[in-house]
Design an enzyme around this catalytic site. Sequence first.
Site, PDB file in Angstrom:
ATOM      1  N   GLY A  11       0.826  -1.206   0.000  1.00  0.00           N
ATOM      2  CA  GLY A  11       0.000   0.000   0.000  1.00  0.00           C
ATOM      3  C   GLY A  11       0.860   1.256   0.000  1.00  0.00           C
ATOM      4  O   GLY A  11       2.081   1.194   0.111  1.00  0.00           O
ATOM      5  N   GLN A  12       0.198   2.401  -0.109  1.00  0.00           N
ATOM      6  CA  GLN A  12       0.908   3.695  -0.104  1.00  0.00           C
ATOM      7  C   GLN A  12       1.755   3.848   1.160  1.00  0.00           C
ATOM      8  O   GLN A  12       2.935   4.177   1.103  1.00  0.00           O
ATOM      9  CB  GLN A  12      -0.081   4.853  -0.089  1.00  0.00           C
ATOM     10  CG  GLN A  12      -0.998   5.003  -1.249  1.00  0.00           C
ATOM     11  CD  GLN A  12      -1.651   6.382  -1.171  1.00  0.00           C
ATOM     12  OE1 GLN A  12      -1.010   7.382  -1.494  1.00  0.00           O
ATOM     13  NE2 GLN A  12      -2.889   6.459  -0.736  1.00  0.00           N
ATOM     14  N   ASP A  37      -2.723 -12.956   4.361  1.00  0.00           N
ATOM     15  CA  ASP A  37      -4.042 -12.329   4.284  1.00  0.00           C
ATOM     16  C   ASP A  37      -4.454 -12.047   5.730  1.00  0.00           C
ATOM     17  O   ASP A  37      -4.588 -12.971   6.536  1.00  0.00           O
ATOM     18  CB  ASP A  37      -5.021 -13.298   3.599  1.00  0.00           C
ATOM     19  CG  ASP A  37      -6.402 -12.688   3.444  1.00  0.00           C
ATOM     20  OD1 ASP A  37      -6.794 -11.866   4.301  1.00  0.00           O
ATOM     21  OD2 ASP A  37      -7.087 -13.042   2.485  1.00  0.00           O
ATOM     22  N   ILE A  38      -4.638 -10.761   6.066  1.00  0.00           N
ATOM     23  CA  ILE A  38      -4.858 -10.412   7.481  1.00  0.00           C
ATOM     24  C   ILE A  38      -6.215 -10.888   8.011  1.00  0.00           C
ATOM     25  O   ILE A  38      -6.475 -10.795   9.203  1.00  0.00           O
ATOM     26  CB  ILE A  38      -4.670  -8.892   7.752  1.00  0.00           C
ATOM     27  CG1 ILE A  38      -5.664  -8.053   6.937  1.00  0.00           C
ATOM     28  CG2 ILE A  38      -3.235  -8.471   7.506  1.00  0.00           C
ATOM     29  CD1 ILE A  38      -5.755  -6.602   7.419  1.00  0.00           C
ATOM     30  N   ALA A  61      -5.644  -2.267   4.588  1.00  0.00           N
ATOM     31  CA  ALA A  61      -7.061  -1.899   4.742  1.00  0.00           C
ATOM     32  C   ALA A  61      -7.777  -2.056   3.412  1.00  0.00           C
ATOM     33  O   ALA A  61      -7.140  -2.140   2.355  1.00  0.00           O
ATOM     34  CB  ALA A  61      -7.184  -0.452   5.217  1.00  0.00           C
ATOM     35  N   TYR A  62      -9.084  -2.100   3.490  1.00  0.00           N
ATOM     36  CA  TYR A  62      -9.943  -1.993   2.301  1.00  0.00           C
ATOM     37  C   TYR A  62     -10.218  -0.501   2.160  1.00  0.00           C
ATOM     38  O   TYR A  62     -10.970   0.071   2.968  1.00  0.00           O
ATOM     39  CB  TYR A  62     -11.238  -2.785   2.539  1.00  0.00           C
ATOM     40  CG  TYR A  62     -12.184  -2.791   1.373  1.00  0.00           C
ATOM     41  CD1 TYR A  62     -12.459  -3.970   0.676  1.00  0.00           C
ATOM     42  CD2 TYR A  62     -12.839  -1.631   0.964  1.00  0.00           C
ATOM     43  CE1 TYR A  62     -13.340  -3.981  -0.398  1.00  0.00           C
ATOM     44  CE2 TYR A  62     -13.709  -1.635  -0.107  1.00  0.00           C
ATOM     45  CZ  TYR A  62     -13.960  -2.808  -0.783  1.00  0.00           C
ATOM     46  OH  TYR A  62     -14.834  -2.820  -1.835  1.00  0.00           O
ATOM     47  N   TYR A 126     -17.270   2.448   4.473  1.00  0.00           N
ATOM     48  CA  TYR A 126     -15.829   2.500   4.774  1.00  0.00           C
ATOM     49  C   TYR A 126     -15.591   3.046   6.188  1.00  0.00           C
ATOM     50  O   TYR A 126     -14.917   2.416   7.000  1.00  0.00           O
ATOM     51  CB  TYR A 126     -15.112   3.364   3.724  1.00  0.00           C
ATOM     52  CG  TYR A 126     -13.666   3.681   4.061  1.00  0.00           C
ATOM     53  CD1 TYR A 126     -12.683   2.713   3.975  1.00  0.00           C
ATOM     54  CD2 TYR A 126     -13.293   4.963   4.476  1.00  0.00           C
ATOM     55  CE1 TYR A 126     -11.349   3.005   4.283  1.00  0.00           C
ATOM     56  CE2 TYR A 126     -11.979   5.272   4.787  1.00  0.00           C
ATOM     57  CZ  TYR A 126     -11.012   4.288   4.688  1.00  0.00           C
ATOM     58  OH  TYR A 126      -9.708   4.587   5.008  1.00  0.00           O
ATOM     59  N   LYS A 130     -14.165   1.003   9.435  1.00  0.00           N
ATOM     60  CA  LYS A 130     -12.922   1.450  10.092  1.00  0.00           C
ATOM     61  C   LYS A 130     -13.191   1.752  11.568  1.00  0.00           C
ATOM     62  O   LYS A 130     -12.359   1.455  12.429  1.00  0.00           O
ATOM     63  CB  LYS A 130     -12.353   2.686   9.386  1.00  0.00           C
ATOM     64  CG  LYS A 130     -11.825   2.437   7.983  1.00  0.00           C
ATOM     65  CD  LYS A 130     -10.564   1.583   7.930  1.00  0.00           C
ATOM     66  CE  LYS A 130      -9.345   2.296   8.482  1.00  0.00           C
ATOM     67  NZ  LYS A 130      -8.119   1.449   8.318  1.00  0.00           N
TER      68      LYS A 130
HETATM   69  N1  LIG Z   1      -5.846   6.524   1.289  1.00  0.00           N
HETATM   70  C1  LIG Z   1      -6.374   7.498   2.053  1.00  0.00           C
HETATM   71  O1  LIG Z   1      -6.674   8.605   1.589  1.00  0.00           O
HETATM   72  C2  LIG Z   1      -6.576   7.258   3.535  1.00  0.00           C
HETATM   73  C3  LIG Z   1      -7.216   8.249   4.300  1.00  0.00           C
HETATM   74  C4  LIG Z   1      -7.366   8.039   5.664  1.00  0.00           C
HETATM   75  C5  LIG Z   1      -6.906   6.875   6.253  1.00  0.00           C
HETATM   76  N2  LIG Z   1      -6.319   5.921   5.482  1.00  0.00           N
HETATM   77  C6  LIG Z   1      -5.870   4.693   6.134  1.00  0.00           C
HETATM   78  O2  LIG Z   1      -4.464   4.592   6.012  1.00  0.00           O
HETATM   79  C7  LIG Z   1      -4.066   3.225   5.947  1.00  0.00           C
HETATM   80  C8  LIG Z   1      -3.162   2.996   4.755  1.00  0.00           C
HETATM   81  O3  LIG Z   1      -3.867   3.379   3.586  1.00  0.00           O
HETATM   82  P1  LIG Z   1      -3.185   3.387   2.146  1.00  0.00           P
HETATM   83  O4  LIG Z   1      -3.656   4.599   1.448  1.00  0.00           O
HETATM   84  O5  LIG Z   1      -1.729   3.083   2.260  1.00  0.00           O
HETATM   85  O6  LIG Z   1      -3.957   2.134   1.501  1.00  0.00           O
HETATM   86  P2  LIG Z   1      -3.692   1.359   0.142  1.00  0.00           P
HETATM   87  O7  LIG Z   1      -2.654   2.045  -0.659  1.00  0.00           O
HETATM   88  O8  LIG Z   1      -5.032   1.089  -0.446  1.00  0.00           O
HETATM   89  O9  LIG Z   1      -3.069   0.000   0.670  1.00  0.00           O
HETATM   90  C9  LIG Z   1      -3.795  -0.897   1.436  1.00  0.00           C
HETATM   91  C10 LIG Z   1      -3.084  -2.231   1.345  1.00  0.00           C
HETATM   92  O10 LIG Z   1      -3.834  -3.165   2.118  1.00  0.00           O
HETATM   93  C11 LIG Z   1      -3.720  -4.401   1.463  1.00  0.00           C
HETATM   94  N3  LIG Z   1      -4.800  -5.323   1.833  1.00  0.00           N
HETATM   95  C12 LIG Z   1      -6.121  -5.217   1.572  1.00  0.00           C
HETATM   96  N4  LIG Z   1      -6.769  -6.305   2.022  1.00  0.00           N
HETATM   97  C13 LIG Z   1      -5.826  -7.113   2.586  1.00  0.00           C
HETATM   98  C14 LIG Z   1      -5.864  -8.386   3.219  1.00  0.00           C
HETATM   99  N5  LIG Z   1      -7.026  -9.062   3.375  1.00  0.00           N
HETATM  100  N6  LIG Z   1      -4.713  -8.917   3.662  1.00  0.00           N
HETATM  101  C15 LIG Z   1      -3.546  -8.266   3.510  1.00  0.00           C
HETATM  102  N7  LIG Z   1      -3.435  -7.067   2.930  1.00  0.00           N
HETATM  103  C16 LIG Z   1      -4.568  -6.498   2.459  1.00  0.00           C
HETATM  104  C17 LIG Z   1      -3.814  -4.057  -0.012  1.00  0.00           C
HETATM  105  O11 LIG Z   1      -3.275  -5.133  -0.738  1.00  0.00           O
HETATM  106  P3  LIG Z   1      -3.301  -5.208  -2.344  1.00  0.00           P
HETATM  107  O12 LIG Z   1      -2.203  -4.283  -2.766  1.00  0.00           O
HETATM  108  O13 LIG Z   1      -3.027  -6.643  -2.618  1.00  0.00           O
HETATM  109  O14 LIG Z   1      -4.675  -4.752  -2.719  1.00  0.00           O
HETATM  110  C18 LIG Z   1      -2.999  -2.782  -0.088  1.00  0.00           C
HETATM  111  O15 LIG Z   1      -1.652  -3.022  -0.418  1.00  0.00           O
HETATM  112  C19 LIG Z   1      -5.369   2.419   5.935  1.00  0.00           C
HETATM  113  O16 LIG Z   1      -5.668   2.009   7.242  1.00  0.00           O
HETATM  114  C20 LIG Z   1      -6.407   3.433   5.475  1.00  0.00           C
HETATM  115  O17 LIG Z   1      -7.700   3.095   5.962  1.00  0.00           O
HETATM  116  C21 LIG Z   1      -6.127   6.092   4.146  1.00  0.00           C
END
Ligand SMILES: NC(=O)c1ccc[n+]([C@@H]2O[C@H](COP(=O)([O-])OP(=O)(O)OC[C@H]3O[C@@H](n4cnc5c(N)ncnc54)[C@H](OP(=O)(O)O)[C@@H]3O)[C@@H](O)[C@H]2O)c1
Length: 298
Positions: A11-12, A37-38, A61-62, A126, A130
């Site tokens: 993820g990011q 897989d978490i 996360a999803y 979502y 969360k």
């Molecule tokens: N993005 C935003 O703007 C935002 C805003 C507020 C909070 N957040 C929170 O910040 C955190 C990081 O977000 P991010 O933007 O880095 O998210 P992201 O880029 O969407 O990455 C999420 C990662 O979680 C993995 N994942 C999903 N389901 C999984 C499972 N069952 N088992 C293992 N891995 C799994 C995904 O795997 P795949 O690569 O295989 O899909 C992906 O690599 C999350 O908790 C998110 O809720 C994000």
Amino acid sequence: MTRVLLFGANGQVGRETTALAAERGIELRALDRAAVDITDPVALARAFEGARPDIAINAAAYTAVDKAESEPEAAARVNAMAPGLIAERCEREGVPLIHISTDYVFDGTKVGAYVEADPIAPLGVYGRTKAAGEAAVRAATERHVILRTSWVYGMHGANFLKTMLRLAKERDRLTIVGDQRGCPTATRDIAEALLAVTAAARAGTARFGTYHFAGTGTTTWHGFATEIVREAARHTGRTPEVAAITTADYPTPAKRPANSQLDSSLFERTFRFRAAPWQARVAEVVDGLLAPAPTEAT
Ligand SMILES: NC(=O)c1ccc[n+]([C@@H]2O[C@H](COP(=O)([O-])OP(=O)(O)OC[C@H]3O[C@@H](n4cnc5c(N)ncnc54)[C@H](OP(=O)(O)O)[C@@H]3O)[C@@H](O)[C@H]2O)c1
């Protein structure tokens, strides 16, 4: 030497944190979905056994906010159930957990920035899943830091900044929502914050609980897009118009809070780290993505 176990390697936030830990010489094992897989408790147990961590970070996360409206069970498994499983495993192994959550647990009706004590009231699937994940973590282990962040962007993965760069290349006019206000947060700052908590947990000085952590300053999606396009123009020379529209003009499956500004001052006081002004991070990320790679000397 501290051993860190991170879920969500692809993820990011996962990728940025892995890179920063490597830069700092911190031993961090980052596992992607293929490795564990978490939502699978057996795979989680195996991961903890293999890594023997001192601290765990859940960055998985999803995150598909609109898609979650039509896939509530899938979103709940990853965002609500899995954090509980990770937290239970952490409790059993005596390992503190840092879990990342979101500004979308709030409904956006507050005037001003949200503090940790404000009541949550998520508007969509979502945010609800969360919020349930936060509750599951709190119920399973006291030794947790829940870090709520917002509007995440960086060099890696898909995000708003990258979408704006693409649109600025393709179009002469962008129409962007101007009546939702929040805090753009660079993955670099989140990675720094995660490592600051890790260090405090190792030193035994961490104050566990829920914290807000976001980029310094606030804007609207329209303000964010305007800044991205302005920075991109230094590289591309392209200056498309960025026009503000309203949320009503841009209907989406998921309802989003009109105000999701996060007040990060408790985190800053507790962990002694403050995120950079969001505009400075936008400039860095745009430079990183658009600056021509240095050519090799011949
Ligand atoms: N993005 C935003 O703007 C935002 C805003 C507020 C909070 N957040 C929170 O910040 C955190 C990081 O977000 P991010 O933007 O880095 O998210 P992201 O880029 O969407 O990455 C999420 C990662 O979680 C993995 N994942 C999903 N389901 C999984 C499972 N069952 N088992 C293992 N891995 C799994 C995904 O795997 P795949 O690569 O295989 O899909 C992906 O690599 C999350 O908790 C998110 O809720 C994000």
